[in-house]
Design an enzyme around this catalytic site. Sequence first.
Site, PDB file in Angstrom:
ATOM      1  N   ASN A  20       0.850  -1.246  -0.081  1.00 28.13           N
ATOM      2  CA  ASN A  20      -0.034  -0.058   0.155  1.00 28.13           C
ATOM      3  C   ASN A  20       0.930   1.348   0.168  1.00 28.13           C
ATOM      4  OD1 ASN A  20       0.460  -1.530   2.621  1.00 28.13           O
ATOM      5  ND2 ASN A  20      -0.376   0.362   3.520  1.00 28.13           N
ATOM      6  N   GLN A  45      -4.906  -4.030  -2.121  1.00 29.26           N
ATOM      7  CA  GLN A  45      -4.357  -3.146  -3.058  1.00 29.26           C
ATOM      8  C   GLN A  45      -4.247  -3.585  -4.504  1.00 29.26           C
ATOM      9  OE1 GLN A  45      -4.090   0.151  -2.511  1.00 29.26           O
ATOM     10  NE2 GLN A  45      -4.220   0.156  -0.258  1.00 29.26           N
ATOM     11  N   ALA A  74     -13.881  -3.441  -0.237  1.00 30.47           N
ATOM     12  CA  ALA A  74     -14.669  -2.811  -1.306  1.00 30.47           C
ATOM     13  C   ALA A  74     -13.955  -1.160  -1.419  1.00 30.47           C
ATOM     14  CB  ALA A  74     -16.091  -2.779  -0.769  1.00 30.47           C
ATOM     15  N   CYS A  87      -4.004   3.827   8.010  1.00 29.76           N
ATOM     16  CA  CYS A  87      -4.182   3.481   9.485  1.00 29.76           C
ATOM     17  C   CYS A  87      -2.892   3.688  10.368  1.00 29.76           C
ATOM     18  CB  CYS A  87      -4.281   1.761   9.449  1.00 29.76           C
ATOM     19  SG  CYS A  87      -5.614   1.303   8.481  1.00 29.76           S
TER      20      CYS A  87
HETATM   21  N1  PLP Z   1      -4.647  -4.163   3.696  1.00 27.47           N
HETATM   22  C1  PLP Z   1      -4.087  -3.280   2.987  1.00 27.47           C
HETATM   23  C2  PLP Z   1      -2.836  -3.526   1.970  1.00 27.47           C
HETATM   24  C3  PLP Z   1      -4.580  -1.851   2.875  1.00 27.47           C
HETATM   25  O1  PLP Z   1      -4.421  -1.162   2.217  1.00 27.47           O
HETATM   26  C4  PLP Z   1      -5.863  -1.919   3.864  1.00 27.47           C
HETATM   27  C5  PLP Z   1      -6.335  -0.429   3.992  1.00 27.47           C
HETATM   28  O2  PLP Z   1      -5.643   0.492   4.149  1.00 27.47           O
HETATM   29  C6  PLP Z   1      -6.072  -2.784   4.753  1.00 27.47           C
HETATM   30  C7  PLP Z   1      -5.510  -4.079   4.842  1.00 27.47           C
HETATM   31  C8  PLP Z   1      -7.489  -2.756   5.691  1.00 27.47           C
HETATM   32  O3  PLP Z   1      -8.736  -2.432   4.771  1.00 27.47           O
HETATM   33  P1  PLP Z   1     -10.114  -2.320   5.550  1.00 27.47           P
HETATM   34  O4  PLP Z   1     -10.011  -0.721   5.761  1.00 27.47           O
HETATM   35  O5  PLP Z   1     -11.186  -2.638   4.655  1.00 27.47           O
HETATM   36  O6  PLP Z   1     -10.031  -2.922   6.840  1.00 27.47           O
END
Ligand code: PLP
Length: 504
Positions: free
Chosen positions: A166, A194, A215, A339
Amino acid sequence: MELQQIKLFKHFFRLNHFVYLDNNATTMVSNRVRRVMNRVLKECFGNPSSLYEIGRKSGRIIEEARQSLAHAINADAQELYFTSCATESNNAVLKSLADYYYPEKNKIISLPIEHPSVLNTLEFLKTRGIVVEYCPVDGHGRVKAAELAKLIDDKTFLICCMLANNETGTIQDMRAIAKIAGTRRIPIMSDCVQALGKIPVDVHALGIDYASFSAHKVYGPKGIGALYLKRGSPFMPFLHGGHQENGMRAGTESLHNIAGFGAACRDIGKLLALAEHIGMLKQDFIARLGEIKKDCIINSPKEDCLDNTVSVTFPNVKNAELLTVLDSYGIAVSAGSACSAQDDKPSKTLKAIGLSDKATKETIRFSLGHATSMRDIRHAVRVLKNYFLGKTLFVNMIDSAQVDDAYLSDTCRKFIIDVRPQFLRKMVACLPNSHEMSFARLEKHLAEIPKDKDILVVCHTGDLSYVVAYYLKTKGFDRVASLRDGVVGWRNQRAMASRGDMAL
Ligand code: PLP
């Protein structure tokens, strides 16, 4: 119209140009998805588990969405389960397999560049006796295959390796990884969040056993994810309750979100067709960055990289400050994973690919989307260039709560300018002691504005005042600020504060 007025309007339109370059954080819900979701919310309220027609209709919507996702990733629909988000999918697989295999087997091999929803789950599992080993990656975040092979032992029950990163956009050679895992019969779990919609994802061809999807990274709604479980792969349900999702994930299904996810999946083909165009925009952006900041470092690989993602280090430029400046020009980007945006800690991904702590704080991720245009790229480059040349003017924003009675009555040191047109001033009264100067005639009032006072520009809701404050800065007024939420926000804040006082 006078030349100065034209300039003022030009400022207004420039500053109102919103450029979204953070599509890896999330994407805008597409019109098609919104239409489908609205229809479902309006017309389909039946519980999918109910046996009568409106329940069965809801059930059919879920199965159609499942088929759409299955088609997008070349899986069988029976191998897919909807979850609340990819974070849940990642947690569910890791914790479930740890439960299933422990104590006979106790080791997971993963990458130091995984998303926090994997890394933090692995940290948690360590406290439950699971051994986690991270396979080293090269300077672009690619798995060192030879190292991976060395880490596998008889206690290993899972290799957890994301398909595309990401922060840097690095795409892993999953087939090579699956080959290594296959020789030792170790299942692979891959975070494909991603990758979906940016590169073709064929779970069978990639040789993965578990995969997670979300989604909101593909122009669908937030709060809905999916989990791919290859037929026959061990899995213990994470949520217990009803029989939903074939007993794999209890809880009444989020029907409108699932329908939205399904609609988004039906557009995956179109997204993939746009990838090349997005890649060209990214290459153009990188070339322009190289011209305006010769020492910038591109952390993303040239090959095997998502077409939309580029991570750039600008040596000796604090990313926090640059993000704020870009934000003030309507350009949304981030330092790394959304995050971790509130964390002050250096990005684990950037550290793993060899950046120093200092360099991680000088790095920005730009992630383009299907709506990104050449005009957006030029605007972002122009703002960056001005910033590097020290020409960017930064306007302070003042919150309503900061404008107290002392501020309003201090006419010796403060000078408040209300730039709203007459009809808005009639609707909501001005702040005390403010000077009325309409936006269109501002040029004529310049001589009345003192240069030795703190100037606060206010408008109705905070947009126009920002532009005017910026314009005054270009005219040499250094101590200018803009009232963030305008007169309306200030009056609401006052009303709330006085209600709070009364309650006390
Ligand atoms: N994995 C990756 C590589 C991400 O970029 C993200 C979101 O930022 C997630 C997992 C988490 O996704 P979600 O927001 O649906 O929990």
